[in-house]
Design a protein around this motif. Sequence first.
Motif, PDB file in Angstrom:
ATOM      1  N   ALA A  60      -2.707   6.052  -9.808  1.00 27.63           N
ATOM      2  CA  ALA A  60      -3.379   4.947  -9.110  1.00 27.63           C
ATOM      3  C   ALA A  60      -4.814   4.801  -9.605  1.00 27.63           C
ATOM      4  O   ALA A  60      -5.318   3.678  -9.767  1.00 27.63           O
ATOM      5  CB  ALA A  60      -3.359   5.193  -7.603  1.00 27.63           C
ATOM      6  N   TRP A  65      -6.586   1.257  -8.985  1.00 28.09           N
ATOM      7  CA  TRP A  65      -6.351   1.029  -7.569  1.00 28.09           C
ATOM      8  C   TRP A  65      -7.408   1.708  -6.700  1.00 28.09           C
ATOM      9  O   TRP A  65      -7.774   1.192  -5.643  1.00 28.09           O
ATOM     10  CB  TRP A  65      -4.959   1.517  -7.175  1.00 28.09           C
ATOM     11  CG  TRP A  65      -3.875   0.558  -7.530  1.00 28.09           C
ATOM     12  CD1 TRP A  65      -2.899   0.729  -8.482  1.00 28.09           C
ATOM     13  CD2 TRP A  65      -3.647  -0.719  -6.945  1.00 28.09           C
ATOM     14  NE1 TRP A  65      -2.080  -0.375  -8.535  1.00 28.09           N
ATOM     15  CE2 TRP A  65      -2.513  -1.276  -7.579  1.00 28.09           C
ATOM     16  CE3 TRP A  65      -4.284  -1.459  -5.942  1.00 28.09           C
ATOM     17  CZ2 TRP A  65      -2.010  -2.535  -7.246  1.00 28.09           C
ATOM     18  CZ3 TRP A  65      -3.777  -2.704  -5.609  1.00 28.09           C
ATOM     19  CH2 TRP A  65      -2.661  -3.231  -6.249  1.00 28.09           C
ATOM     20  N   TRP A  68     -10.192  -0.533  -6.458  1.00 31.68           N
ATOM     21  CA  TRP A  68      -9.875  -1.695  -5.633  1.00 31.68           C
ATOM     22  C   TRP A  68     -10.000  -1.365  -4.149  1.00 31.68           C
ATOM     23  O   TRP A  68     -10.587  -2.146  -3.384  1.00 31.68           O
ATOM     24  CB  TRP A  68      -8.456  -2.192  -5.918  1.00 31.68           C
ATOM     25  CG  TRP A  68      -8.143  -3.451  -5.158  1.00 31.68           C
ATOM     26  CD1 TRP A  68      -8.380  -4.729  -5.560  1.00 31.68           C
ATOM     27  CD2 TRP A  68      -7.578  -3.539  -3.841  1.00 31.68           C
ATOM     28  NE1 TRP A  68      -7.993  -5.617  -4.572  1.00 31.68           N
ATOM     29  CE2 TRP A  68      -7.503  -4.915  -3.510  1.00 31.68           C
ATOM     30  CE3 TRP A  68      -7.130  -2.603  -2.910  1.00 31.68           C
ATOM     31  CZ2 TRP A  68      -6.991  -5.369  -2.289  1.00 31.68           C
ATOM     32  CZ3 TRP A  68      -6.622  -3.046  -1.693  1.00 31.68           C
ATOM     33  CH2 TRP A  68      -6.558  -4.411  -1.401  1.00 31.68           C
ATOM     34  N   TYR A  97      -2.222   1.904   0.808  1.00 37.65           N
ATOM     35  CA  TYR A  97      -2.500   2.935  -0.193  1.00 37.65           C
ATOM     36  C   TYR A  97      -1.251   3.778  -0.442  1.00 37.65           C
ATOM     37  O   TYR A  97      -0.887   4.051  -1.604  1.00 37.65           O
ATOM     38  CB  TYR A  97      -3.655   3.804   0.304  1.00 37.65           C
ATOM     39  CG  TYR A  97      -4.002   4.989  -0.554  1.00 37.65           C
ATOM     40  CD1 TYR A  97      -4.633   4.831  -1.779  1.00 37.65           C
ATOM     41  CD2 TYR A  97      -3.737   6.293  -0.113  1.00 37.65           C
ATOM     42  CE1 TYR A  97      -4.978   5.927  -2.555  1.00 37.65           C
ATOM     43  CE2 TYR A  97      -4.083   7.395  -0.880  1.00 37.65           C
ATOM     44  CZ  TYR A  97      -4.698   7.210  -2.102  1.00 37.65           C
ATOM     45  OH  TYR A  97      -5.047   8.288  -2.865  1.00 37.65           O
ATOM     46  N   ILE A 100       1.192   1.974  -2.588  1.00 39.28           N
ATOM     47  CA  ILE A 100       0.825   2.016  -4.015  1.00 39.28           C
ATOM     48  C   ILE A 100       1.269   3.336  -4.626  1.00 39.28           C
ATOM     49  O   ILE A 100       1.872   3.371  -5.714  1.00 39.28           O
ATOM     50  CB  ILE A 100      -0.696   1.819  -4.189  1.00 39.28           C
ATOM     51  CG1 ILE A 100      -1.120   0.409  -3.765  1.00 39.28           C
ATOM     52  CG2 ILE A 100      -1.111   2.105  -5.635  1.00 39.28           C
ATOM     53  CD1 ILE A 100      -0.499  -0.706  -4.576  1.00 39.28           C
TER      54      ILE A 100
END
Length: 425
Positions: A60, A65, A68, A97, A100
Amino acid sequence: MKFFNIALGLTLLGTFVADCMAVPPGAEFVPVCKKIGVRKEIRSLTATEWQAYSNAVAAAYNDKWIDWFGYYHSRVADVVHGSSQFLVFHRDFINSYEDILQGYNPDVMVPYWNMMVDFQNPANSSVLGSKYLGGNGVGANNCVNSGLAGTWSLFPKDRCLSRVYNNGTNINSWYSPEYVTSVMQRSNTYADFRFNIENSVHGAVHLGLNGDMGTMHSPTDPVFFLHHVNIDRLYAQWQAVKPATRTYMYDGVDSKSVPVTTNDSIIGTSTPVYAVMRLGYGKMCYTYDTIKAAKGDASALVKRQPRKCIKRPSPATQQIIMKLPPKVLAQFYPSFAKGPGHPLENEMATISPHQPMAADACAVDFKAPPPNENMRGKMPLPSGLPDDWIKMQGSSVAQVRALEKAAYDMVDALNKANYLSPYMV
């Protein structure tokens, strides 16, 4: 398809009614999860589970991510903190989260860190060890150079992960399991529970680690998610103590002081609040090891699993606190004053702050130390929150100071009763 959805909704509605649960309009159509994962305390993860989680987090990070989530949190922080959105927003945020991470490995669940257990000396926790989340920052930029994020370059401005412990090389005392147990038992409304948790253990951990955790882009620190999963665990347990009334209890006000409703949307989404309030339904396809144990699954908790490296269990902490004077119990532990209380409003667990990581495969024998008699009646006061942090979080300084005074009063009462916390080492 339309008929099927209506039939499914009526089936779920019947389930709700059977549970005598107050259900807001719309919630009866939120479907039951087909599969429910279990979030565990980080110290109970096996080496395989920890490696799977670490690998998913690294993937991630590589796909930006982590940046992000830090960016997004910084954009909405003003309206989700200091308001009733705090718990429900972060529940949804963590779930996103986890989604993901499960895109990289569908078996991964985000663990929680029961940092209350480490309240006396957080910096010494094995969770902050070099193999896990890393420790204090070093050098001119206070860079964390070990652990999960030891080599990361992060939002904003491609920099290292920063931590600046709030007591030099140490961290000031956090809120204890005794205090959180008191909050669980004294909070009768959602608004009270949210305020009490947000402005105590939540803020203390952020400011104890400081650095990035002291900012609104704090999700760039991997501790953030383990910390907020723990906050969500407490929320889920508080709900489960009285599921008929608390599952969909949602009162208080938003960031503009407007009374909230379960039809409000989670900030930044079109998801209604009611859609995230019941675990095991909709997108909330998870539970916690503590909740499983409370429902009779004795194998769910690491503290109830025999591990060959643990030679002796920690003391029965609830029995210790039940010996407090009746007036102290009645004031701070109303459930204990009436009897054993519900297991989910009792954070006086038997897990030890010294307990090693299961991921270390019990390399050394572990003996839970006996309570330190030199610490009898010497429970430390938790570290207070500075005015600028309270204001940044959208809370009232006067109200937070009143909350802190109540916490100090509890510590003073326990110390005057010569109470010895099993977590004092």
